[in-house]
Design a protein around this motif. Structure first.
Motif, mmCIF file in Angstrom:
data_model
loop_
_atom_site.group_PDB
_atom_site.id
_atom_site.type_symbol
_atom_site.label_atom_id
_atom_site.label_comp_id
_atom_site.label_asym_id
_atom_site.label_seq_id
_atom_site.Cartn_x
_atom_site.Cartn_y
_atom_site.Cartn_z
ATOM 1 N N LEU A 43 11.088 15.056 -2.119
ATOM 2 C CA LEU A 43 11.349 14.382 -0.850
ATOM 3 C C LEU A 43 10.153 14.539 0.090
ATOM 4 N N ALA A 44 9.610 15.735 0.188
ATOM 5 C CA ALA A 44 8.476 15.990 1.082
ATOM 6 C C ALA A 44 7.232 15.227 0.628
ATOM 7 N N ARG A 45 6.980 15.162 -0.668
ATOM 8 C CA ARG A 45 5.829 14.387 -1.167
ATOM 9 C C ARG A 45 6.017 12.901 -0.879
ATOM 10 N N ALA A 46 7.243 12.406 -1.056
ATOM 11 C CA ALA A 46 7.530 11.000 -0.754
ATOM 12 C C ALA A 46 7.353 10.734 0.743
ATOM 13 N N GLY A 47 7.875 11.628 1.565
ATOM 14 C CA GLY A 47 7.730 11.477 3.014
ATOM 15 C C GLY A 47 6.278 11.517 3.452
ATOM 16 N N ASN A 48 5.494 12.373 2.830
ATOM 17 C CA ASN A 48 4.069 12.456 3.133
ATOM 18 C C ASN A 48 3.347 11.162 2.771
ATOM 19 N N ALA A 49 3.727 10.554 1.660
ATOM 20 C CA ALA A 49 3.088 9.298 1.242
ATOM 21 C C ALA A 49 3.316 8.196 2.269
ATOM 22 N N VAL A 50 4.448 8.244 2.960
ATOM 23 C CA VAL A 50 4.782 7.216 3.941
ATOM 24 C C VAL A 50 4.268 7.577 5.337
ATOM 25 N N THR A 51 4.445 8.832 5.756
ATOM 26 C CA THR A 51 4.149 9.220 7.143
ATOM 27 C C THR A 51 2.819 9.934 7.314
ATOM 28 N N ARG A 52 2.296 10.513 6.242
ATOM 29 C CA ARG A 52 1.084 11.351 6.268
ATOM 30 C C ARG A 52 1.300 12.678 6.982
ATOM 31 N N THR A 89 9.594 1.994 9.137
ATOM 32 C CA THR A 89 9.262 2.135 7.730
ATOM 33 C C THR A 89 9.584 3.562 7.327
ATOM 34 N N GLY A 90 10.246 3.718 6.194
ATOM 35 C CA GLY A 90 10.597 5.053 5.747
ATOM 36 C C GLY A 90 11.045 5.065 4.303
ATOM 37 N N VAL A 91 11.268 6.273 3.807
ATOM 38 C CA VAL A 91 11.684 6.467 2.420
ATOM 39 C C VAL A 91 12.952 7.313 2.402
ATOM 40 N N SER A 92 13.844 7.013 1.464
ATOM 41 C CA SER A 92 15.064 7.811 1.344
ATOM 42 C C SER A 92 15.301 8.212 -0.098
ATOM 43 N N LEU A 93 15.858 9.419 -0.222
ATOM 44 C CA LEU A 93 16.248 9.948 -1.527
ATOM 45 C C LEU A 93 17.687 10.425 -1.434
ATOM 46 N N THR A 94 18.377 10.347 -2.541
ATOM 47 C CA THR A 94 19.776 10.750 -2.623
ATOM 48 C C THR A 94 19.962 11.774 -3.727
ATOM 49 N N TRP A 95 20.811 12.763 -3.457
ATOM 50 C CA TRP A 95 21.219 13.749 -4.452
ATOM 51 C C TRP A 95 22.739 13.687 -4.495
ATOM 52 N N ASP A 96 23.308 13.301 -5.650
ATOM 53 C CA ASP A 96 24.761 13.144 -5.698
ATOM 54 C C ASP A 96 25.447 14.087 -6.677
ATOM 55 N N LYS A 97 24.782 15.206 -7.008
ATOM 56 C CA LYS A 97 25.393 16.169 -7.930
ATOM 57 C C LYS A 97 26.097 17.305 -7.208
ATOM 58 N N SER A 98 25.786 17.502 -5.931
ATOM 59 C CA SER A 98 26.419 18.520 -5.100
ATOM 60 C C SER A 98 25.875 18.360 -3.691
ATOM 61 N N GLU A 113 0.833 -1.202 0.000
ATOM 62 C CA GLU A 113 0.000 0.000 0.000
ATOM 63 C C GLU A 113 0.869 1.254 0.000
ATOM 64 N N LEU A 114 1.928 1.259 0.825
ATOM 65 C CA LEU A 114 2.845 2.400 0.863
ATOM 66 C C LEU A 114 3.553 2.585 -0.474
ATOM 67 N N THR A 115 3.935 1.483 -1.107
ATOM 68 C CA THR A 115 4.578 1.563 -2.424
ATOM 69 C C THR A 115 3.646 2.215 -3.432
ATOM 70 N N ALA A 116 2.380 1.832 -3.402
ATOM 71 C CA ALA A 116 1.401 2.418 -4.320
ATOM 72 C C ALA A 116 1.209 3.908 -4.039
ATOM 73 N N ARG A 117 1.118 4.285 -2.758
ATOM 74 C CA ARG A 117 0.966 5.711 -2.411
ATOM 75 C C ARG A 117 2.190 6.497 -2.824
ATOM 76 N N LEU A 118 3.363 5.914 -2.621
ATOM 77 C CA LEU A 118 4.619 6.570 -2.983
ATOM 78 C C LEU A 118 4.704 6.775 -4.492
ATOM 79 N N ALA A 119 4.357 5.756 -5.254
ATOM 80 C CA ALA A 119 4.378 5.870 -6.716
ATOM 81 C C ALA A 119 3.396 6.936 -7.189
#
Length: 165
Positions: free
Chosen positions: A92-101, A72-81, A32-38
């Motif tokens: 990141l905030a939209r992804a976090g909201n999908a998991v934590t509300r 349970t949580g979501v992580s994002l990476t930025w490797d350009k700087s 369910e979290l995967t679907a909300r995240l997508a």
């Protein structure tokens, strides 16, 4: 790339210490979290980790960790700087909201605060607790820079055993 490897190692080490989610990424809650995240990020499923506790998504790349009901949580990476663009923090905030509300504006503001704290700290790490979420950050400018931010469902009692080790 180094940051992605480091992130994978951190997730794997944490998973080894945590009790396995009933079914891990295969559980109905994680699906369910995967679907909300997508839906929230337009990401698509890529693959499960060998441990079965993590779901890797792509376009944009992110990892959903479903180690236990309370870890349970979501992580994002930025490797350009060491300084991701505003759009990245919004994602990141939209992804976090999908998991934590937790409210998107709150997650974005607190993630930025965590990011700034990590940049200032010699360890390059920072974390903060807000109601219903815990944000963990790594940010640095050396070697071209990079950022990894993980937003967890916040349950201090569940995290207590892991954080004390």
């Amino acid at each position: 790339m180094r940051l992605l490897v480091a992130m994978a190692l951190i997730v794997a080490a944490t998973a080894a210490r945590a009790a396995t989610f009933e079914g891990g990424a295969n559980s109905s809650e994680c699906k369910e979290l995967t679907a909300r995240l997508a839906e929230a990020t337009n990401a698509t499923f890529d693959h499960y980790s060998p441990s079965g506790n993590n779901v890797f998504l792509k376009n944009p790349d992110m990892v959903l960790s479903c180690m236990t009901h309370r870890l349970t949580g979501v992580s994002l990476t930025w490797d350009k700087s060491g300084f991701p663009p505003n759009e990245w923090f919004g994602l990141l905030a939209r992804a976090g909201n999908a998991v934590t509300r937790v409210d998107v504006k709150t997650l974005e503001a607190e993630s930025r605060k965590c990011h700034r704290a990590a940049l200032k700290d010699k360890s390059e790490l920072a974390d903060l607790d807000i109601p219903n979420a815990k944000i963990e950050c790594q940010a640095f400018i050396r070697d071209g820079g990079g950022v990894n931010i993980h937003i967890w469902m916040n349950d201090r009692e569940a995290r207590k055993g892991i954080e004390e080790r």
